[in-house]
Design a protein around this motif. Structure first.
Motif: not given
Length: 159
Positions: A34-45
């Motif tokens: 399952h893939v989730t895409l984020c523009s930068d690490l802050a979005d993941v956090s």
């Protein structure tokens, strides 16, 4: 430390560009991950958090040791055992060594194919799950050792 509880593992891509995005989408369509895409690490956090993420994928046009270090620090702070895969368009053997030294668990340099991406994601996910299982077993043994003084007053199946 949690992980995916099914055969499908969870991948979060940070800064993933078109080519890698397509390959990840194909792997997802095969129910491999399952893939989730984020523009930068802050979005993941903020949006995802570390719970359940098996592999964090960073996509760079050129080597970025500082970006890898930041991701490795985030993973370390989360104490989550997430594995870190770095994909680069270019890089020498020294660049790859630097990426590993910065905290990556694996590094793919173009031209890489979907097979190498698949193998790397699977290996990293399996390694994370093995580490989680090992931690669980270690904790179980510790609890049993702590309960040893109580063994004389318990029935055989209670310990």
């Amino acid at each position: 430390m949690m992980g995916s509880d099914q055969g499908i593992f969870r991948v979060v891509g940070v800064g993933v560009r078109h080519g890698l995005r397509e390959r990840l989408a194909r792997l997802e369509s095969e129910n491999l991950c399952h893939v989730t895409l984020c523009s930068d690490l802050a979005d993941v956090s903020h949006d995802q958090g570390p719970t359940g993420i098996d592999v964090l994928v960073l996509d760079f046009a050129s080597p970025d040791g500082e970006g890898v270090r930041q991701a490795a620090e985030w993973i370390g702070q989360a104490s989550s055992g997430i594995r870190l895969l770095v994909v680069m368009d270019e890089g020498s053997a020294q660049h790859v060594d630097d990426i590993f030294a910065a905290g990556a668990d694996d590094c793919l340099v173009a031209p890489d194919d979907e097979g190498s991406l698949r193998r790397s994601l699977k290996r990293l996910s399996d390694a994370r799950r093995a580490a989680i299982r090992s931690l669980f077993l270690h904790e179980t043994i510790r609890i049993m050792e702590d309960c040893r003084p109580l063994a004389y007053c318990l029935e055989p199946g209670q310990l």
